[in-house]
Design a protein around this motif. Structure first.
Motif, PDB file in Angstrom:
ATOM      1  N   GLU A  98     -12.205 -29.488  28.108  1.00  0.00           N
ATOM      2  CA  GLU A  98     -13.163 -28.548  27.536  1.00  0.00           C
ATOM      3  C   GLU A  98     -12.591 -27.133  27.535  1.00  0.00           C
ATOM      4  O   GLU A  98     -12.747 -26.396  26.564  1.00  0.00           O
ATOM      5  CB  GLU A  98     -14.492 -28.587  28.301  1.00  0.00           C
ATOM      6  N   GLU A  99     -11.950 -26.736  28.633  1.00  0.00           N
ATOM      7  CA  GLU A  99     -11.339 -25.408  28.698  1.00  0.00           C
ATOM      8  C   GLU A  99     -10.251 -25.269  27.639  1.00  0.00           C
ATOM      9  O   GLU A  99     -10.158 -24.235  26.965  1.00  0.00           O
ATOM     10  CB  GLU A  99     -10.732 -25.154  30.083  1.00  0.00           C
ATOM     11  N   TYR A 100      -9.446 -26.304  27.489  1.00  0.00           N
ATOM     12  CA  TYR A 100      -8.359 -26.234  26.517  1.00  0.00           C
ATOM     13  C   TYR A 100      -8.903 -26.181  25.091  1.00  0.00           C
ATOM     14  O   TYR A 100      -8.420 -25.420  24.267  1.00  0.00           O
ATOM     15  CB  TYR A 100      -7.395 -27.409  26.679  1.00  0.00           C
ATOM     16  N   ARG A 101      -9.926 -26.992  24.800  1.00  0.00           N
ATOM     17  CA  ARG A 101     -10.521 -26.966  23.461  1.00  0.00           C
ATOM     18  C   ARG A 101     -11.101 -25.593  23.149  1.00  0.00           C
ATOM     19  O   ARG A 101     -10.954 -25.072  22.047  1.00  0.00           O
ATOM     20  CB  ARG A 101     -11.612 -28.032  23.338  1.00  0.00           C
ATOM     21  N   SER A 102     -11.776 -25.002  24.125  1.00  0.00           N
ATOM     22  CA  SER A 102     -12.357 -23.677  23.948  1.00  0.00           C
ATOM     23  C   SER A 102     -11.260 -22.643  23.694  1.00  0.00           C
ATOM     24  O   SER A 102     -11.387 -21.798  22.806  1.00  0.00           O
ATOM     25  CB  SER A 102     -13.168 -23.303  25.187  1.00  0.00           C
ATOM     26  N   TYR A 103     -10.190 -22.721  24.465  1.00  0.00           N
ATOM     27  CA  TYR A 103      -9.066 -21.801  24.290  1.00  0.00           C
ATOM     28  C   TYR A 103      -8.442 -21.966  22.904  1.00  0.00           C
ATOM     29  O   TYR A 103      -8.190 -20.986  22.203  1.00  0.00           O
ATOM     30  CB  TYR A 103      -8.015 -22.045  25.380  1.00  0.00           C
ATOM     31  N   ALA A 104      -8.225 -23.212  22.491  1.00  0.00           N
ATOM     32  CA  ALA A 104      -7.609 -23.473  21.189  1.00  0.00           C
ATOM     33  C   ALA A 104      -8.505 -22.981  20.052  1.00  0.00           C
ATOM     34  O   ALA A 104      -8.005 -22.416  19.069  1.00  0.00           O
ATOM     35  CB  ALA A 104      -7.321 -24.957  21.036  1.00  0.00           C
ATOM     36  N   ALA A 105      -9.809 -23.154  20.197  1.00  0.00           N
ATOM     37  CA  ALA A 105     -10.735 -22.683  19.162  1.00  0.00           C
ATOM     38  C   ALA A 105     -10.694 -21.169  19.039  1.00  0.00           C
ATOM     39  O   ALA A 105     -10.735 -20.637  17.934  1.00  0.00           O
ATOM     40  CB  ALA A 105     -12.157 -23.160  19.478  1.00  0.00           C
ATOM     41  N   LYS A 106     -10.603 -20.468  20.168  1.00  0.00           N
ATOM     42  CA  LYS A 106     -10.518 -19.011  20.136  1.00  0.00           C
ATOM     43  C   LYS A 106      -9.220 -18.550  19.478  1.00  0.00           C
ATOM     44  O   LYS A 106      -9.192 -17.541  18.792  1.00  0.00           O
ATOM     45  CB  LYS A 106     -10.599 -18.443  21.553  1.00  0.00           C
ATOM     46  N   GLN A 107      -8.149 -19.296  19.701  1.00  0.00           N
ATOM     47  CA  GLN A 107      -6.856 -18.912  19.124  1.00  0.00           C
ATOM     48  C   GLN A 107      -6.808 -19.107  17.629  1.00  0.00           C
ATOM     49  O   GLN A 107      -6.070 -18.426  16.921  1.00  0.00           O
ATOM     50  CB  GLN A 107      -5.725 -19.710  19.800  1.00  0.00           C
ATOM     51  N   GLN A 108      -7.591 -20.039  17.107  1.00  0.00           N
ATOM     52  CA  GLN A 108      -7.594 -20.317  15.670  1.00  0.00           C
ATOM     53  C   GLN A 108      -8.391 -19.298  14.888  1.00  0.00           C
ATOM     54  O   GLN A 108      -8.260 -19.210  13.677  1.00  0.00           O
ATOM     55  CB  GLN A 108      -8.126 -21.728  15.396  1.00  0.00           C
ATOM     56  N   LYS A 109      -9.226 -18.530  15.547  1.00  0.00           N
ATOM     57  CA  LYS A 109     -10.070 -17.549  14.845  1.00  0.00           C
ATOM     58  C   LYS A 109      -9.307 -16.288  14.549  1.00  0.00           C
ATOM     59  O   LYS A 109      -8.370 -15.890  15.012  1.00  0.00           O
ATOM     60  CB  LYS A 109     -11.306 -17.213  15.672  1.00  0.00           C
TER      61      LYS A 109
END
Length: 109
Positions: A98-109
């Motif tokens: 979950e932490e990694y998915r959240s981090y990856a989503a923030k990086q894509q924005k």
């Protein structure tokens, strides 16, 4: 149509409507179960494809199979090791999916 004739008519409409609604609700539950199974299969297929293409899966990096990746385990993937501290949102030394998915989503924005 008289008032006496309407009550049985309304009751009949209610009974028929209820009978027709039951299969629709059962179909929705079946559709949801099928969609969930399809998503799980897609995730497994994606993991298998990543592994066969030389990529790594979460499970292959998670050496102790506890569901999270420690700082030491992250060293198996150079990219993950570089972003580990930023991605570890609660700073507990373990990176959850979950932490990694959240981090990856923030990086894509």
């Amino acid at each position: 149509m008289t008032l006496l004739n309407r009550a049985p008519l309304f009751a009949l409409v209610a009974v028929v409507g209820s009978a027709l609604a039951l299969p629709a609700m059962a179909q929705d539950a079946q559709d949801q179960a099928a969609a969930q199974a399809q998503q799980e299969q897609a995730a497994l297929t994606q993991d298998a494809a990543a592994a066969s293409n030389g990529g790594q899966t979460w499970a292959s990096v998670d050496a102790d199979a506890d569901g999270s990746i420690s700082k030491a385990e992250s060293q198996a993937n150079a990219g993950l090791a570089q972003v580990f501290d930023d991605a570890d949102a609660d700073k507990d030394g373990k990176l959850t999916q979950e932490e990694y998915r959240s981090y990856a989503a923030k990086q894509q924005k």
